[in-house]
Write a protein that holds these residues in place. Sequence first.
Motif, mmCIF file in Angstrom:
data_model
loop_
_atom_site.group_PDB
_atom_site.id
_atom_site.type_symbol
_atom_site.label_atom_id
_atom_site.label_comp_id
_atom_site.label_asym_id
_atom_site.label_seq_id
_atom_site.Cartn_x
_atom_site.Cartn_y
_atom_site.Cartn_z
ATOM 1 N N THR A 587 0.823 -1.208 0.000
ATOM 2 C CA THR A 587 0.000 0.000 0.000
ATOM 3 C C THR A 587 0.858 1.258 0.000
ATOM 4 N N VAL A 588 1.840 1.258 0.900
ATOM 5 C CA VAL A 588 2.659 2.454 1.046
ATOM 6 C C VAL A 588 3.427 2.736 -0.241
ATOM 7 N N THR A 589 3.920 1.699 -0.875
ATOM 8 C CA THR A 589 4.671 1.899 -2.111
ATOM 9 C C THR A 589 3.742 2.296 -3.259
ATOM 10 N N LEU A 590 2.574 1.666 -3.303
ATOM 11 C CA LEU A 590 1.658 2.007 -4.395
ATOM 12 C C LEU A 590 1.082 3.407 -4.215
ATOM 13 N N LYS A 591 0.965 3.832 -2.973
ATOM 14 C CA LYS A 591 0.509 5.196 -2.722
ATOM 15 C C LYS A 591 1.499 6.183 -3.354
ATOM 16 N N LEU A 592 2.783 5.890 -3.178
ATOM 17 C CA LEU A 592 3.798 6.747 -3.782
ATOM 18 C C LEU A 592 3.723 6.657 -5.304
ATOM 19 N N ALA A 593 3.461 5.463 -5.789
ATOM 20 C CA ALA A 593 3.335 5.297 -7.236
ATOM 21 C C ALA A 593 2.169 6.138 -7.763
ATOM 22 N N LEU A 594 1.111 6.214 -6.982
ATOM 23 C CA LEU A 594 -0.023 7.041 -7.411
ATOM 24 C C LEU A 594 0.352 8.514 -7.421
ATOM 25 N N ASP A 595 1.243 8.904 -6.498
ATOM 26 C CA ASP A 595 1.636 10.313 -6.435
ATOM 27 C C ASP A 595 2.643 10.680 -7.505
ATOM 28 N N THR A 596 3.371 9.689 -7.994
ATOM 29 C CA THR A 596 4.435 9.992 -8.950
ATOM 30 C C THR A 596 3.831 10.387 -10.291
ATOM 31 N N ARG A 597 4.243 11.541 -10.764
ATOM 32 C CA ARG A 597 3.773 12.004 -12.069
ATOM 33 C C ARG A 597 4.883 11.978 -13.106
ATOM 34 N N TRP A 608 9.046 -0.858 -8.329
ATOM 35 C CA TRP A 608 8.768 -2.278 -8.542
ATOM 36 C C TRP A 608 9.861 -3.122 -7.932
ATOM 37 N N GLY A 609 11.096 -2.557 -7.934
ATOM 38 C CA GLY A 609 12.208 -3.275 -7.324
ATOM 39 C C GLY A 609 12.016 -3.468 -5.834
ATOM 40 N N SER A 610 11.509 -2.443 -5.147
ATOM 41 C CA SER A 610 11.288 -2.561 -3.706
ATOM 42 C C SER A 610 10.277 -3.654 -3.418
ATOM 43 N N LEU A 611 9.211 -3.667 -4.185
ATOM 44 C CA LEU A 611 8.185 -4.677 -3.958
ATOM 45 C C LEU A 611 8.737 -6.072 -4.244
#
Lengths: 710, 361
Positions: A587-597, A608-611
């Motif tokens: 969740t925490v990583t995907l939240k950042l992915a959602l914020d990344t523009r 994706w590497g972290s996950l």
Amino acid sequence: MEFIECCIDGHKYKGVTQEVGLSQTDGPLTYCDKADKNREELFLRALCLCHTVEIKTNDAVDGATESAELTYISSSPDEIALVKGAKKYGFTFLGNRNGQMRLENQRKEIEEYELLHTLNFDAIRRRMSVIVKTQGGNILLFCKGADSAVFPRVQNHEVELTKAHVERNAMDGYRTLCVAFKEIVPDDYERINRQLIEAKMALQDREEKMEKVFDDIETNMNLIGATAVEDKLQDQAAETIEALHAAGLKVWVLTGDKMETAKSTCYACRLFQTSTELLELTTKTIEESERKEDRLHELLIEYRKKLLREFPKSTRSLKKAWTEHQEFGLIVDGSTLSLILNSSQDSSSNNYKSIFLQICMKCTAVLCCRMAPLQKAQIVRMVKNLKGSPITLSIGDGANDVSMILESHVGIGIKGKEGRQAARNSDYSVPKFKHLKKLLLAHGHLYYVRIAHLVQYFFYKNFCFILPQFLFQFFCGFSQQPLYDAAYLTMYNICFTSLPILAYSLLEQHINIDTLTSDPRLYMKISGNAMLQLGPFLYWTFLAAFEGTVFFFGTYFLFQTTSLEENGKVYGNWTFGTIVFTVLVFTVTLKLALDTRFWTWINHFVIWGSLAFYVFFSFFWGGIIWPFLKQQRMYFIFAQMLSSVSMWLAIILLIFISLFPEILRIVLKNVRRRSARRNLSCRRASDSLSARPSVRPLLLRTFSDESNML
Amino acid sequence: MAMNYSVKDEVDGGPPCAPGGTAKTRRPDNTAFKQQRLPAWQPILTAGTVLPTFFIIGLIFIPIGIGIFVTSNNIREIEIDYTGTEPSSPCNKCLSPAVTPCICTINFTLEESFEGNVFMYYGLSNFYQNHRRYVKSRDDSQLNGDSNALLNPSKECEPYRRNEDKPIAPCGAIANSMFNDTLELFLVGNDTYLTPIPLKKKGIAWWTDKNVKFRNPPGGENLEERFKGTTKPVNWLKPVYMLDSDLDNNGFINEDFIVWMRTAALPTFRKLYRLIERNSDLHPTLPAGRYYLNITYNYPVHSFDGRKRMILSTISWMGGKNPFLGIAYIAVGSISFLLGVVLLVINHKYRNSSNTADITI
């Protein structure tokens, strides 16, 4: 800096263009009407001698000592412009040799002068002098300085014509200097020399003593003429200032130039628009009278009234007010400012200051001229301590800007011709003023967003990391039993969630750099520390609390069943923690992915590497009976967990529920932006109809147009 | 010239700020990374791209949810509390520690037959198996068959480490508190003829636990020999090598023991006790009817207000009866779908009213 024109004994000399070929022996000057030949030469000699310019000799080329190209070096570009100006008229400064200043006159003869003393320039005297001895044995003093510093020290009858010239030049935005000279009889020189040496050797109060001696020497001079030097605005200075204005910044100009010069410069760089109503608090408006303070008081009250009428309520959103109301500009000069700040009556001084500040706050632009370096810092300090403590940024290129660069929150130095002091003492240094626009509007904006997001994200991810742990205590008898395995506890911040936010805070460009520079209004989005206010912080905290609760209770309800596997086997507490942790990391990583523009390959790699690393590590950590561990808590927990279909479904569901508010926010923001754009376009349409001049035509206006309008 | 330069470089090379030498520049390299020029994918989240995800999520989640919900509802489950705190309960007599061994029988009726494999669980309430000091009170090396650890258990096991100067095997509070009620199930046929239901003891623990994590100490055939020098946990009735007659289910690899050693996450928990395997396709595993549950009541729970239950449950592909997951999926799917509809309407309205303005931009 370029030498524009000069005036000798009230006669104007102009029309020297870039070509050096004008310096012919017989018809040296293009002029309207001519002054006495001797005076001309005296004036030009003065220009050639009264300075601290040095010549950079090129040692590498041996033999040719008299190199065709002379490179002048000086701490002040003004002086170089003057020496070059003199050269155009036929007097070339050839440098110092054995204490002799050498120059070549119009007849190609070398003249040598013995340099006896240099009375250095300083910001308080605003003038400098040299004392030289001619080949004939005469001792001469040449002095050049600001008009206000020179006029009181010359015989009165000479002044009038030159004064008119100086004022006109100043109105045109040129920097003016007056040149005077004086012949010193040998007896006098003996005394002066003694005094000077004595003052220089003084161990106590040297500064004051020197000043006093200088003061004594530089009297009763004869005015020869005045010079006008154009300090060209840097490339795109006006556009930059306009962009800063549009970005919602208040621009104050602090300069040492005289009022007229500064004012026309401000028009040229569009700090003041033609529609701007100017409020002046200068020595001119406050006449040199006994009742100075009363007059000042009157003016202050009057201006405040005027402004209050224009802005009935003290509107908090000044940016808004600027765009809709009449614009005001304030001009204040050094002496008036010190009158305001150091007023004799203690009770009223505070009052003056507060009224003055109120006026300042309401004005679109403020121009402070004739500032001493320390006064610049004083102003910055005063603004810094205003209510709401605004953030100040100082930008300057000269040594006299150092104090204000140091005083302000952000100091920016321009590496210019005037040396590197400003750049050395600054937080950031840029080569050109126009770079300020990109620095602030693009990089400033991006870095603010990055750092703000970084800070909020750190609080967020740690809060929703530890909240399930906290909630778990209610179900384990408050025994401090860790929910997560020790490896997960230690590696969460270091390995699983660190790199994505690092890459984000290095690379994120949520808006294109080009868009940011071309639309300064975007800067207002982050004005007033917008992303680190209570509201955004509460949102992040709410999100973290929500997510933490979802992680824990989602798993809690899942564990109400007998078994989650199709073979009926049961899970223990470590599986519980691992489920929560898996959902958390994703969740925490995907939240950042959602914020990344701005997805560069680095972002892809780290997110994706972290996950992937988390999954890999979990398999690895649970795959072996570790000999050095006392307890094999995690043995096959992760693999066993993934063998269950319900577990997959639950993890996906929990991740989705956790991210739901965030997705919703994105959609709502999208809708809001759409409506905002609609409003904006409506306003634009009405703008183009209104009388207010739009931005484009102003950009096309040239400098001369502006000065004519005066 | 070239010679001159190289000599000069060598001389000036020392101090980094030497004016003649190769001045150290602090200017960042002109790389795409340092100049923030990396090529990037810039997703633009518009209503057009986000709204379909709402519908897709809704369309995927609702069927999954319905599937889970239906599956969960088809699972048969019966729970029988045999704590015996109520005076009417047959197990009430066993509350007093004086009666040993205490055997009580509870009869219950299955309204519907249980088909397929049936799983028998015991459930405990108010039992904090997740208490910190409890969770760590074990020695995994000992359980893994390490002979050193067998005779010298870890300090984590205190105060259940040694008893009467002998190391306890298995040591620790978890092992000491192992569940030791015996449950038996009888089908009451016609004329109160009792048919015992075969309960399978093996296959209830994780495969990795049974085969890797838990091992008996090395030694000869005789398990008692291998555990020589150790003593039984204080609360146990029998030593560890007498848990079962089957050698493959005795000692540390006794599956009841292994199941117990996997500490539960919450104070109310269930643990797998026995398997009732389907024996033929024709007859249901547990036909509807009356049953006797025969309990050898050893495990005291009333001291901490605990409850004991026996659970019979069938299992589907998604595990036991769990309405939460299905309902959650349906709820999230529906909310997502509804929001999609609402936002679509809003979006449509905005687009309509801002059509003219969009053209001017």
